[in-house]
Design a protein around this motif. Structure first.
Motif, PDB file in Angstrom:
ATOM      1  N   ASN A 293      48.438  65.772  26.922  1.00  0.00           N
ATOM      2  CA  ASN A 293      47.381  65.552  27.911  1.00  0.00           C
ATOM      3  C   ASN A 293      46.492  64.381  27.520  1.00  0.00           C
ATOM      4  OD1 ASN A 293      48.210  67.556  29.644  1.00  0.00           O
ATOM      5  ND2 ASN A 293      46.739  69.079  28.927  1.00  0.00           N
ATOM      6  N   HIS A 294      46.164  64.287  26.234  1.00  0.00           N
ATOM      7  CA  HIS A 294      45.373  63.141  25.777  1.00  0.00           C
ATOM      8  C   HIS A 294      46.119  61.835  26.057  1.00  0.00           C
ATOM      9  CE1 HIS A 294      41.743  64.651  23.980  1.00  0.00           C
ATOM     10  NE2 HIS A 294      42.370  65.449  23.135  1.00  0.00           N
ATOM     11  N   THR A 295      47.413  61.838  25.807  1.00  0.00           N
ATOM     12  CA  THR A 295      48.210  60.637  26.053  1.00  0.00           C
ATOM     13  C   THR A 295      48.147  60.232  27.523  1.00  0.00           C
ATOM     14  OG1 THR A 295      49.724  61.171  24.231  1.00  0.00           O
ATOM     15  CG2 THR A 295      50.516  59.622  25.897  1.00  0.00           C
ATOM     16  N   ASN A 296      48.239  61.214  28.427  1.00  0.00           N
ATOM     17  CA  ASN A 296      48.131  60.914  29.854  1.00  0.00           C
ATOM     18  C   ASN A 296      46.780  60.311  30.200  1.00  0.00           C
ATOM     19  OD1 ASN A 296      50.716  61.824  30.421  1.00  0.00           O
ATOM     20  ND2 ASN A 296      50.046  63.907  30.916  1.00  0.00           N
ATOM     21  N   VAL A 297      45.719  60.852  29.609  1.00  0.00           N
ATOM     22  CA  VAL A 297      44.382  60.310  29.862  1.00  0.00           C
ATOM     23  C   VAL A 297      44.280  58.879  29.342  1.00  0.00           C
ATOM     24  CG1 VAL A 297      41.927  60.527  29.295  1.00  0.00           C
ATOM     25  CG2 VAL A 297      43.260  62.568  29.869  1.00  0.00           C
ATOM     26  N   LEU A 298      44.775  58.645  28.133  1.00  0.00           N
ATOM     27  CA  LEU A 298      44.708  57.305  27.540  1.00  0.00           C
ATOM     28  C   LEU A 298      45.472  56.289  28.390  1.00  0.00           C
ATOM     29  CD1 LEU A 298      45.311  58.285  23.795  1.00  0.00           C
ATOM     30  CD2 LEU A 298      43.124  57.640  24.835  1.00  0.00           C
ATOM     31  N   MET A 299      46.644  56.682  28.882  1.00  0.00           N
ATOM     32  CA  MET A 299      47.425  55.777  29.723  1.00  0.00           C
ATOM     33  C   MET A 299      46.725  55.521  31.054  1.00  0.00           C
ATOM     34  SD  MET A 299      51.269  57.233  28.899  1.00  0.00           S
ATOM     35  CE  MET A 299      52.076  56.080  29.997  1.00  0.00           C
ATOM     36  N   HIS A 300      46.072  56.540  31.573  1.00  0.00           N
ATOM     37  CA  HIS A 300      45.300  56.388  32.809  1.00  0.00           C
ATOM     38  C   HIS A 300      44.163  55.381  32.596  1.00  0.00           C
ATOM     39  CE1 HIS A 300      43.269  57.444  36.539  1.00  0.00           C
ATOM     40  NE2 HIS A 300      42.176  57.704  35.851  1.00  0.00           N
ATOM     41  N   VAL A 301      43.451  55.515  31.491  1.00  0.00           N
ATOM     42  CA  VAL A 301      42.347  54.598  31.197  1.00  0.00           C
ATOM     43  C   VAL A 301      42.879  53.184  30.957  1.00  0.00           C
ATOM     44  CG1 VAL A 301      40.488  54.067  29.564  1.00  0.00           C
ATOM     45  CG2 VAL A 301      40.896  56.440  30.267  1.00  0.00           C
ATOM     46  N   GLN A 302      44.001  53.099  30.280  1.00  0.00           N
ATOM     47  CA  GLN A 302      44.616  51.804  30.010  1.00  0.00           C
ATOM     48  C   GLN A 302      44.807  50.996  31.298  1.00  0.00           C
ATOM     49  OE1 GLN A 302      48.707  52.096  28.839  1.00  0.00           O
ATOM     50  NE2 GLN A 302      48.678  50.199  27.662  1.00  0.00           N
ATOM     51  N   GLY A 303      45.151  51.684  32.358  1.00  0.00           N
ATOM     52  CA  GLY A 303      45.395  51.005  33.622  1.00  0.00           C
ATOM     53  C   GLY A 303      44.203  50.243  34.156  1.00  0.00           C
ATOM     54  N   TYR A 304      42.990  50.701  33.827  1.00  0.00           N
ATOM     55  CA  TYR A 304      41.788  50.017  34.299  1.00  0.00           C
ATOM     56  C   TYR A 304      41.665  48.606  33.717  1.00  0.00           C
ATOM     57  CZ  TYR A 304      39.753  54.174  36.501  1.00  0.00           C
ATOM     58  OH  TYR A 304      39.505  55.245  37.335  1.00  0.00           O
TER      59      TYR A 304
ATOM     60  N   GLN B 258      50.398  45.156  25.239  1.00  0.00           N
ATOM     61  CA  GLN B 258      51.456  45.699  24.385  1.00  0.00           C
ATOM     62  C   GLN B 258      50.867  46.387  23.153  1.00  0.00           C
ATOM     63  OE1 GLN B 258      54.254  42.566  23.498  1.00  0.00           O
ATOM     64  NE2 GLN B 258      54.592  42.090  25.668  1.00  0.00           N
ATOM     65  N   GLU B 259      49.842  45.784  22.559  1.00  0.00           N
ATOM     66  CA  GLU B 259      49.199  46.383  21.379  1.00  0.00           C
ATOM     67  C   GLU B 259      48.545  47.711  21.732  1.00  0.00           C
ATOM     68  OE1 GLU B 259      46.566  43.285  20.191  1.00  0.00           O
ATOM     69  OE2 GLU B 259      48.019  42.353  18.818  1.00  0.00           O
ATOM     70  N   LEU B 260      47.868  47.749  22.874  1.00  0.00           N
ATOM     71  CA  LEU B 260      47.214  48.985  23.294  1.00  0.00           C
ATOM     72  C   LEU B 260      48.255  50.062  23.602  1.00  0.00           C
ATOM     73  CD1 LEU B 260      44.734  50.595  24.040  1.00  0.00           C
ATOM     74  CD2 LEU B 260      44.713  49.461  26.280  1.00  0.00           C
ATOM     75  N   ALA B 261      49.313  49.675  24.282  1.00  0.00           N
ATOM     76  CA  ALA B 261      50.379  50.639  24.586  1.00  0.00           C
ATOM     77  C   ALA B 261      51.002  51.184  23.310  1.00  0.00           C
ATOM     78  CB  ALA B 261      51.446  49.969  25.462  1.00  0.00           C
TER      79      ALA B 261
ATOM     80  N   ILE C   3      41.207  55.610  21.073  1.00  0.00           N
ATOM     81  CA  ILE C   3      39.885  55.750  21.693  1.00  0.00           C
ATOM     82  C   ILE C   3      39.006  54.568  21.293  1.00  0.00           C
ATOM     83  CG2 ILE C   3      37.731  57.066  21.586  1.00  0.00           C
ATOM     84  CD1 ILE C   3      39.502  58.497  23.382  1.00  0.00           C
ATOM     85  N   ALA C   4      39.019  54.207  20.015  1.00  0.00           N
ATOM     86  CA  ALA C   4      38.196  53.104  19.528  1.00  0.00           C
ATOM     87  C   ALA C   4      38.565  51.795  20.218  1.00  0.00           C
ATOM     88  CB  ALA C   4      38.326  52.964  18.016  1.00  0.00           C
ATOM     89  N   MET C   5      39.858  51.565  20.400  1.00  0.00           N
ATOM     90  CA  MET C   5      40.299  50.334  21.061  1.00  0.00           C
ATOM     91  C   MET C   5      39.865  50.318  22.524  1.00  0.00           C
ATOM     92  SD  MET C   5      41.653  47.412  20.898  1.00  0.00           S
ATOM     93  CE  MET C   5      42.555  47.345  19.335  1.00  0.00           C
TER      94      MET C   5
END
Length: 318
Positions: A242-253, A264-267, A284-286
């Motif tokens: 679930n955390h991974t899904n949230v992180l990927m969702h935020v990444q999209g912004y 690529q680094e964030l992914a 989270i820090a990134m």
């Protein structure tokens, strides 16, 4: 949320020598790491009903199917069940301002689960009881985060408890400031990513519930039900998936602002977290770094990025 949060606690967990043997069960996490952030309201129910220390040990004894008595383990004296129940009802009625409670494991008064229940005529027992005080606490305040000292050694349970305490504290502050539909919607919006990390199905159900707020005849009745649903949802341990899904969702912004290399680094950071190669704190820090560079109002308000003081270091190990 800088003010200290009111939390109840079994007095023995703070080092008070109130146990039956004259000792204590000091919990270092509660007494040291959490103490700077919480305003503890300690009590020892057994001392509160007039028992001395040291004293004969108490235990739960089965007197009928589904019914227990609080008896002295040496078989002497009368049960103190009624005294404990009366004290619990009166004491807990005055504790509805609390945002959490830490209880002493295995105690016939305070244990939250798996307390030994003895047969009346022998030492045969089953680990299926709940301490009388804590049973009443959870009955009167089913939304309240309650945890045992022993379970706080588990990193996931520890983080979950602290997050629930801070969430309830913010909700209570909002409520005390005067309920409005706008405030409730804003609160729910701040916690969307946090709820998503705990349970995707419950998150979606909660969204439908909030969307129907106007159908309720009383805003206060809605708030009572929302609080219960909120705290029930947060009892689900947030999972790595679930955390991974949230992180990927935020990444999209941040896709429009980041270079191909940065994306690529964030992914890769998120994937390493998903695989268990690094703690949640790293991605989270990134993301917080990019949020400071490329402000996004919806993300900036999300409690997910700092659900409790970072100094507690609860996201360092998993």
């Amino acid at each position: 949320m800088s003010e200290k949060i009111p939390v109840g606690i079994s007095a023995c967990l703070l080092g008070d020598k109130v146990r039956f043997d004259g000792g204590h069960k000091r919990c270092a996490f509660a007494a040291e790491q959490l103490a700077p952030y919480l305003r503890y309201e300690p009590s020892c129910p057994e001392m509160a009903i007039g028992l001395p220390t040291p004293r004969p040990a108490l235990r739960l004894t089965e007197i009928a199917v589904g019914k227990t008595a609080l008896c002295f383990s040496n078989g002497q004296g009368e049960p103190v069940t009624d005294e404990m129940q009366t004290y619990a009802e009166k004491r807990i009625a005055a504790l509805h301002h609390l945002c959490g409670y830490i209880v002493c494991a295995k105690s016939p008064s305070c244990g939250m689960e798996r307390v030994r229940v003895y047969q009346p005529d022998n030492n045969n027992n089953r680990k299926e009881g709940v301490g009388i005080f804590t049973r009443e606490l959870m009955a009167q305040m089913p939304w309240l985060p309650v945890e045992e000292d022993g379970r706080l050694h588990d990193a996931a349970l520890r983080e979950n408890f602290v997050e629930r305490v801070y969430t309830l504290h913010e909700f209570n502050q909002m409520w005390r400031g005067g309920l409005t539909p706008g405030k409730l919607m804003a609160f729910h919006s701040r916690y969307k990513l946090s709820l998503l990390a705990h349970s995707q199905p419950d998150y979606r159900e909660m969204g439908r519930f909030v969307a129907a707020m106007a159908d309720w005849s009383s805003l206060e009745a809605f708030a009572f039900e929302y609080r219960q649903r909120l705290m029930d949802l947060l009892k689900n341990l947030a999972t790595r998936g679930n955390h991974t899904n949230v992180l990927m969702h935020v990444q999209g912004y941040f896709r429009p602002q980041l270079t191909s290399k940065q994306r690529q680094e964030l992914a890769a950071l998120i994937e390493h977290y998903r695989q268990g190669l690094q703690p949640l704190l790293v991605p989270i820090a990134m993301l917080k770094h990019y949020l400071s560079e490329y402000p996004e109002p919806y993300l900036q308000q999300q409690r997910y990025f700092e659900p409790y003081p970072e100094a507690l270091r609860l996201r360092y190990g998993h």
